[in-house]
Design a protein around this motif. Structure first.
Motif, PDB file in Angstrom:
ATOM      1  N   ALA A   1     -23.021  34.402  32.122  1.00  0.00           N
ATOM      2  CA  ALA A   1     -23.305  34.995  33.430  1.00  0.00           C
ATOM      3  C   ALA A   1     -23.067  33.978  34.545  1.00  0.00           C
ATOM      4  O   ALA A   1     -22.540  34.301  35.613  1.00  0.00           O
ATOM      5  N   ALA A   2     -23.437  32.724  34.286  1.00  0.00           N
ATOM      6  CA  ALA A   2     -23.273  31.682  35.301  1.00  0.00           C
ATOM      7  C   ALA A   2     -21.806  31.384  35.575  1.00  0.00           C
ATOM      8  O   ALA A   2     -21.433  31.012  36.694  1.00  0.00           O
ATOM      9  N   THR A   3     -20.958  31.561  34.561  1.00  0.00           N
ATOM     10  CA  THR A   3     -19.523  31.266  34.729  1.00  0.00           C
ATOM     11  C   THR A   3     -18.718  32.491  35.137  1.00  0.00           C
ATOM     12  O   THR A   3     -17.537  32.374  35.469  1.00  0.00           O
ATOM     13  N   GLY A   4     -19.323  33.653  35.058  1.00  0.00           N
ATOM     14  CA  GLY A   4     -18.611  34.871  35.427  1.00  0.00           C
ATOM     15  C   GLY A   4     -17.721  35.425  34.337  1.00  0.00           C
ATOM     16  O   GLY A   4     -16.916  36.328  34.587  1.00  0.00           O
ATOM     17  N   ALA A   5     -17.857  34.917  33.123  1.00  0.00           N
ATOM     18  CA  ALA A   5     -17.048  35.412  32.002  1.00  0.00           C
ATOM     19  C   ALA A   5     -17.804  36.522  31.274  1.00  0.00           C
ATOM     20  O   ALA A   5     -19.027  36.459  31.106  1.00  0.00           O
ATOM     21  N   ALA A   6     -17.048  37.526  30.838  1.00  0.00           N
ATOM     22  CA  ALA A   6     -17.679  38.659  30.164  1.00  0.00           C
ATOM     23  C   ALA A   6     -17.969  38.367  28.699  1.00  0.00           C
ATOM     24  O   ALA A   6     -18.820  39.014  28.086  1.00  0.00           O
ATOM     25  N   SER A   7     -17.254  37.413  28.119  1.00  0.00           N
ATOM     26  CA  SER A   7     -17.421  37.104  26.705  1.00  0.00           C
ATOM     27  C   SER A   7     -16.983  35.668  26.451  1.00  0.00           C
ATOM     28  O   SER A   7     -16.357  35.016  27.299  1.00  0.00           O
ATOM     29  N   VAL A   8     -17.310  35.181  25.251  1.00  0.00           N
ATOM     30  CA  VAL A   8     -16.879  33.836  24.864  1.00  0.00           C
ATOM     31  C   VAL A   8     -15.360  33.778  24.801  1.00  0.00           C
ATOM     32  O   VAL A   8     -14.743  32.790  25.208  1.00  0.00           O
ATOM     33  N   GLU A   9     -14.735  34.829  24.304  1.00  0.00           N
ATOM     34  CA  GLU A   9     -13.274  34.866  24.231  1.00  0.00           C
ATOM     35  C   GLU A   9     -12.660  34.740  25.621  1.00  0.00           C
ATOM     36  O   GLU A   9     -11.678  34.015  25.821  1.00  0.00           O
ATOM     37  N   GLU A  10     -13.232  35.436  26.576  1.00  0.00           N
ATOM     38  CA  GLU A  10     -12.712  35.344  27.941  1.00  0.00           C
ATOM     39  C   GLU A  10     -12.919  33.948  28.511  1.00  0.00           C
ATOM     40  O   GLU A  10     -12.076  33.419  29.238  1.00  0.00           O
ATOM     41  N   PHE A  11     -14.036  33.346  28.184  1.00  0.00           N
ATOM     42  CA  PHE A  11     -14.334  32.002  28.689  1.00  0.00           C
ATOM     43  C   PHE A  11     -13.279  30.995  28.227  1.00  0.00           C
ATOM     44  O   PHE A  11     -12.884  30.103  28.978  1.00  0.00           O
ATOM     45  N   TYR A  12     -12.817  31.148  26.963  1.00  0.00           N
ATOM     46  CA  TYR A  12     -11.847  30.197  26.408  1.00  0.00           C
ATOM     47  C   TYR A  12     -10.406  30.692  26.517  1.00  0.00           C
ATOM     48  O   TYR A  12      -9.505  30.120  25.902  1.00  0.00           O
ATOM     49  N   ALA A  13     -10.154  31.703  27.305  1.00  0.00           N
ATOM     50  CA  ALA A  13      -8.824  32.316  27.361  1.00  0.00           C
ATOM     51  C   ALA A  13      -7.747  31.348  27.839  1.00  0.00           C
ATOM     52  O   ALA A  13      -6.569  31.490  27.480  1.00  0.00           O
ATOM     53  N   ASP A  14      -8.099  30.359  28.637  1.00  0.00           N
ATOM     54  CA  ASP A  14      -7.110  29.418  29.160  1.00  0.00           C
ATOM     55  C   ASP A  14      -6.616  28.425  28.115  1.00  0.00           C
ATOM     56  O   ASP A  14      -5.586  27.775  28.312  1.00  0.00           O
ATOM     57  N   ILE A  15      -7.322  28.286  27.016  1.00  0.00           N
ATOM     58  CA  ILE A  15      -6.904  27.346  25.968  1.00  0.00           C
ATOM     59  C   ILE A  15      -5.834  28.016  25.105  1.00  0.00           C
ATOM     60  O   ILE A  15      -6.049  29.112  24.583  1.00  0.00           O
ATOM     61  N   PRO A  16      -4.662  27.404  24.944  1.00  0.00           N
ATOM     62  CA  PRO A  16      -3.584  28.018  24.147  1.00  0.00           C
ATOM     63  C   PRO A  16      -4.060  28.372  22.745  1.00  0.00           C
ATOM     64  O   PRO A  16      -4.835  27.634  22.119  1.00  0.00           O
TER      65      PRO A  16
END
Length: 464
Positions: free
Chosen positions: A23-38
């Motif tokens: 919630a603090a980062t604005g990501a809906a899920s852990v997958e979304e949070f790490y989406a920038d990592i190839p």
């Protein structure tokens, strides 16, 4: 039904904590949070973790059981080296570096910490005496980092991009140098002579040119061989480049300090000076040079000096040319300097103070005698050959098993299982041209009986 695993010793495994972080980062899920990592850099499955141990007592028992499976070099006879060495550590070193005013002091600010500053200044002063150089930095993270930074310093100082690196440098160190400096340096490898293990001077001469900032070499090298530093320095200096030398400080009681034969920058690891081998820890790098202002201003790390205070007869200890550093300039500093290894600098200072100049001479002489004896005895073992037989060595040398009919892996496994001996580092993968060869290290902790035990074990294995 899938049940969420909660590990009480991993706070982020608690669902409520995960939700709050997302919630603090604005990501809906852990997958979304790490989406920038190839995707190629991510593990495409869940970690294979055991069931959580909810009791602290059970967890402690579990961890102690894992640790009990380890066999360390204090329990068996070890001839491992290659960058981390089993030296005697005076009890005084552990006593001093365990004191709370040193152990818990991270960087010395924002609180006054003059005792720690003086301790580091004393360390730098004693290192300067050992190296016969005027300027010594506080410890970097380790010797590999010191080597990488020394090359960057040379590139900035000369405004040239190419750095030549001897191929007989520790492969892990070469990898670190390449990783750290690749954005501003083009690293070019200089071959070593197969017979001597020393730098191929013809190859060095051919690769020196107007774009070369420096030549980096270790003396002693990774194989323990001692190159002729003065001859290398002349070649490098004639090309208008800097000689950067990595050195084992435990060798400087018997070997000429690199600055005396023409090295512009000297670096290395202080682990041999009072630090235990510690599962990859216990390292600190040093960088040293003459008091050349233009070169000194290329140091990224802290330099401690001494100055009189407003109170007659009292002195203070603190930073010199602080504006060079990322502490002052942040991203505009020479390099970004992160966590240092100041505690190990203080430890090395205690070690050097307790040894004194004569102690360092005796340390080096003792190691040379053990190496000479080991080489003499091992040369008599059938199926075993000394690589680089005509070269003088310090602390380490290469044993050639190619004629034995065994691989180094087989030999090392047999030494462990039958004799409780850790054999040398297997070089077959990192130096394939050497074939089945291993790097063996000998320090002041090895007595004649230890060396004789190794010789007897290898003789039995190779003649069975």
């Amino acid at each position: 039904m899938n049940k969420t695993k909660v590990y009480p010793y991993i706070p982020n495994s608690v669902p409520a904590v995960k939700a709050a972080m997302l919630a603090a980062t604005g990501a809906a899920s852990v997958e979304e949070f790490y989406a920038d990592i190839p995707a190629a850099l991510r593990l495409p499955r869940a970690l294979n973790l055991p069931e959580p141990l909810l009791s602290e007592a059970r967890l402690k028992r579990h961890v102690q059981g894992l640790l009990a499976r380890n066999t360390h070099c204090g329990e068996v006879l070890s001839f491992l080296g290659g960058g981390c060495y089993q030296h005697h550590v005076p009890a005084l070193c552990d006593e001093i570096n365990g004191r709370s005013e040193f152990l818990t002091a991270y960087a010395g600010e924002p609180y006054d910490d003059h005792g720690r500053f003086q301790a580091l200044w004393e360390y730098c002063s004693m290192m300067g005496e050992l190296l016969n150089l005027e300027v010594v930095s506080v410890p970097t993270y380790d010797g590999y980092q010191a080597a990488a930074t020394a090359c960057c310093m040379a590139a900035r100082h000369t405004a040239r991009r190419q750095v030549l690196v001897a191929a007989n440098v520790n492969p892990d160190k070469r990898s670190h140098m390449q990783t750290y400096g690749r954005s501003e340096i083009e690293f070019i490898e200089v071959a070593f002579d197969a017979a001597s293990g020393l730098v191929d001077r013809a190859d060095l001469r051919a690769k020196l040119g107007p774009q070369v900032a420096a030549f980096y070499v270790d003396i002693p090298n990774y194989f323990g061989g001692i190159d002729e530093g003065a001859a290398l320095a002349k070649l490098v200096q004639d090309a208008g480049a800097l000689l950067v030398v990595g050195v084992d400080p435990s060798s400087l009681g018997v070997l000429t300090p690199p600055g005396d034969y023409g090295a512009a920058i000297v670096c290395g690891d202080i682990q041999p000076l009072g630090m235990h081998m510690s599962y990859g820890g216990g390292h600190g790098g040093f960088i040293a040079s003459r008091d050349d202002e233009a070169l000194v201003l290329q140091y990224p790390s802290r330099l401690f000096g001494i100055a009189p205070t407003s109170v007659p007869g009292q002195y203070g200890f603190g930073d010199v040319a602080y504006h060079r550093t990322s502490f002052d300039q942040r991203e505009n500093g020479n390099e970004f300097v992160g966590t240092a290894a100041a505690l190990w600098g203080i430890t090395a200072g205690v070690y050097l103070a307790s040894m004194g100049p004569q102690g360092m001479v005796e340390l080096g002489e003792g190691i040379l005698r053990r190496v000479a004896y080991a080489r003499q005895q091992l040369a008599s073992v059938p199926g075993l050959r000394l690589a680089h037989a005509g070269t003088a060595h310090f602390k380490e040398f290469v044993l050639d098993f190619n004629a034995s009919g065994f691989t180094v892996a087989q030999i090392n496994a047999a030494l462990r299982e039958r004799y409780d001996i850790f054999g040398g580092h297997d070089l077959s993968a990192v130096f394939p041209a050497l074939g089945q060869s291993a790097l063996y290290a000998f320090t002041e902790l090895h007595c004649q009986a230890d060396i004789d035990a190794l010789v007897t074990a290898l003789r039995e294995l190779l003649t069975q």
